[in-house]
Every structure is written in C-alpha cells, then in structure tokens.
Design a protein around this motif. Structure first.
Motif, PDB file in Angstrom:
ATOM      1  N   PHE A  52       0.829  -1.203   0.000  1.00 14.00           N
ATOM      2  CA  PHE A  52       0.000   0.000   0.000  1.00 14.00           C
ATOM      3  C   PHE A  52       0.866   1.256   0.000  1.00 14.00           C
ATOM      4  N   LEU A  53       1.886   1.289   0.865  1.00 13.18           N
ATOM      5  CA  LEU A  53       2.775   2.450   0.924  1.00 13.18           C
ATOM      6  C   LEU A  53       3.567   2.608  -0.365  1.00 13.18           C
ATOM      7  N   LEU A  54       4.013   1.497  -0.920  1.00 18.35           N
ATOM      8  CA  LEU A  54       4.842   1.544  -2.118  1.00 18.35           C
ATOM      9  C   LEU A  54       4.054   2.006  -3.340  1.00 18.35           C
ATOM     10  N   ILE A  55       2.814   1.544  -3.473  1.00 12.93           N
ATOM     11  CA  ILE A  55       2.034   1.812  -4.678  1.00 12.93           C
ATOM     12  C   ILE A  55       1.274   3.132  -4.591  1.00 12.93           C
ATOM     13  N   PHE A  56       0.636   3.400  -3.447  1.00 16.21           N
ATOM     14  CA  PHE A  56      -0.291   4.519  -3.363  1.00 16.21           C
ATOM     15  C   PHE A  56       0.261   5.755  -2.645  1.00 16.21           C
ATOM     16  N   CYS A  57       1.379   5.640  -1.967  1.00 19.94           N
ATOM     17  CA  CYS A  57       1.841   6.748  -1.121  1.00 19.94           C
ATOM     18  C   CYS A  57       3.222   7.256  -1.512  1.00 19.94           C
ATOM     19  N   ASN A  58       3.668   6.954  -2.716  1.00 24.73           N
ATOM     20  CA  ASN A  58       5.001   7.374  -3.139  1.00 24.73           C
ATOM     21  C   ASN A  58       4.976   8.808  -3.669  1.00 24.73           C
ATOM     22  N   GLU A  59       6.132   9.285  -4.061  1.00 25.91           N
ATOM     23  CA  GLU A  59       6.269  10.670  -4.502  1.00 25.91           C
ATOM     24  C   GLU A  59       5.498  10.953  -5.786  1.00 25.91           C
ATOM     25  N   TRP A  60       5.450   9.972  -6.710  1.00 21.01           N
ATOM     26  CA  TRP A  60       4.694  10.174  -7.946  1.00 21.01           C
ATOM     27  C   TRP A  60       3.213  10.359  -7.646  1.00 21.01           C
ATOM     28  N   MET A  61       2.671   9.527  -6.771  1.00 24.07           N
ATOM     29  CA  MET A  61       1.264   9.643  -6.398  1.00 24.07           C
ATOM     30  C   MET A  61       0.997  10.981  -5.715  1.00 24.07           C
ATOM     31  N   LEU A  62       1.949  11.445  -4.911  1.00 22.95           N
ATOM     32  CA  LEU A  62       1.791  12.727  -4.232  1.00 22.95           C
ATOM     33  C   LEU A  62       1.663  13.855  -5.252  1.00 22.95           C
ATOM     34  N   ASN A  63       2.550  13.860  -6.242  1.00 22.07           N
ATOM     35  CA  ASN A  63       2.574  14.955  -7.211  1.00 22.07           C
ATOM     36  C   ASN A  63       1.458  14.872  -8.254  1.00 22.07           C
TER      37      ASN A  63
END
Length: 216
Positions: free
Chosen positions: A38-49
């Motif tokens: 979950f952290l790797l797929i949905f909470c990374n820097e790309w998802m943030l931006n």
C-alpha cells in the motif's frame, strides 16, 4: 505404509500454497506485506505529485476527501519542502513505524484460529499502529512546525504546543478509512486464506490416518 498422493504435483506445493501456509504461520508478516505494498504503490512521490495534490483542488468531493487521507501516509526519498528536513523525516518515521508496530501487535494478537477474532485483531492492530505512527511523525516533525506555519501565514504567529499538536491535531477521516481497508485486506491475506490451507492440511491428515487404520 502410506501411498503417495497421485494428485500431488511432482514439483511440490505451488507458490500460492506456500505463501498461504507461510502467512498462516506468520500472520504479522502477511499484514506487513500488505501495508508495504500500500505504501509503495499509493503513497510514493509520484502519487503525491500526480494524484494527491491535483485531487486536493478537484471539483469532486470524493477526490477532495481521499487526497488528505492518502497524503497522511505519504513518503518521499527527498524533502518536498526544501529546508524542512524534520517534516520529511517525520513521514519516513511514520511509514517505517506503521510497519514495525503492526508487526509487533499482530504477532501478539492474531494467534487465534477463529476467523472473526483474527479479523478483528488484525484490523485493530493496523489501526492502533497507524495512530502510534502518526504520533511518532508529529513528534519528529514538531521542530519545523512553527517555521512552516510562519512561512505559510506570513506572520510570526506562534505554533501550537507539543501536547496539543500530538494529541489534538487534525486527522483526515479518509486516513482512518484507508487504515481499516488495509487492515481488512491484511486480515484476509494473513488469516482467512491461511485457514483454507489449514483445513486442506487437516483433510489430508484425516485421510492419511484413515488409510493407516485400514492397512493396520
């Protein structure tokens, strides 16, 4: 002597069966794997931006509601705000702390074979771990809080005290929903699916015992 099972694969158990058996023996690792994905797929820097930030200004109330929930679990390899290293460190502590505390709590609480109790124990452990990780994040990021507030408001307004910030700071409702969802998936991965493998093993043992009794 027990005859070999003709239906058994000559290559041994499938990877899925081995994973089910392993997560049954180690339900804490199953919960940690689900959280890590979950952290790797949905909470990374790309998802943030590309997701969280655009969704915060979206016309959709669902997207606006989910954005801060996902953002509460965000992590980045480098600080998003230059010079605010304690805030960045807080996000890293939050992610790692969530995994670590979940492992400890599930290891202690999810030892029962009863499906309902195992589900509640795992979901509760994930929720408690998320809150503990949030408190750790706020504690670590506190040194940068007053500077960030001053930069945002363009005033020298004093930031909140440590205790109010730790225990009375706002918590996105969507983050609670996401933690419950992750806990439910973790429970299924580390509990109920494993019970299926356990039942299959019990059936095989019963058949072996029956064959042994007939031969005797």
């Amino acid at each position: 002597m027990t005859e070999p099972d003709e239906d058994a694969s000559p290559y041994g158990a499938s990877p899925a069966s081995r994973a089910r058996n392993y997560f049954h023996r180690q339900p804490a690792m199953g919960a940690v794997v689900v959280e890590f994905l979950f952290l790797l797929i949905f909470c990374n820097e790309w998802m943030l931006n590309h997701v969280v930030v655009p969704w915060e200004a979206s016309a959709s109330p669902i997207r606006r509601g989910l954005a801060p929930g996902i953002g509460a679990f965000q992590w980045t390899f480098t600080p998003v705000l230059e010079g605010y290293n304690w805030i960045w460190a807080g996000y890293i502590v939050h992610a790692l702390g969530w995994l670590f505390v979940t492992y400890l709590l599930v290891r202690v609480s999810a030892r029962t074979r009863e499906v309902g109790a195992r589900f509640i124990a795992t979901v509760g452990s994930v929720m408690i771990a998320a809150v503990a990780a949030l408190l750790a994040q706020r504690l670590v990021s506190y040194p940068d809080l007053a500077r960030l507030q001053e930069a945002v408001t363009q005033t020298r307004q004093a930031g909140p005290g440590l205790v109010p910030w730790l225990f009375f700071g706002t918590l996105p409702g969507a983050s609670i929903l996401l933690a419950v969802l992750v806990g439910a998936i973790a429970s299924i991965a580390s509990g109920q699916l494993a019970l299926v493998a356990d039942d299959e093993a019990d059936d095989r043992d019963a058949e072996d015992n029956e064959h042994g009794a007939v031969e005797a």
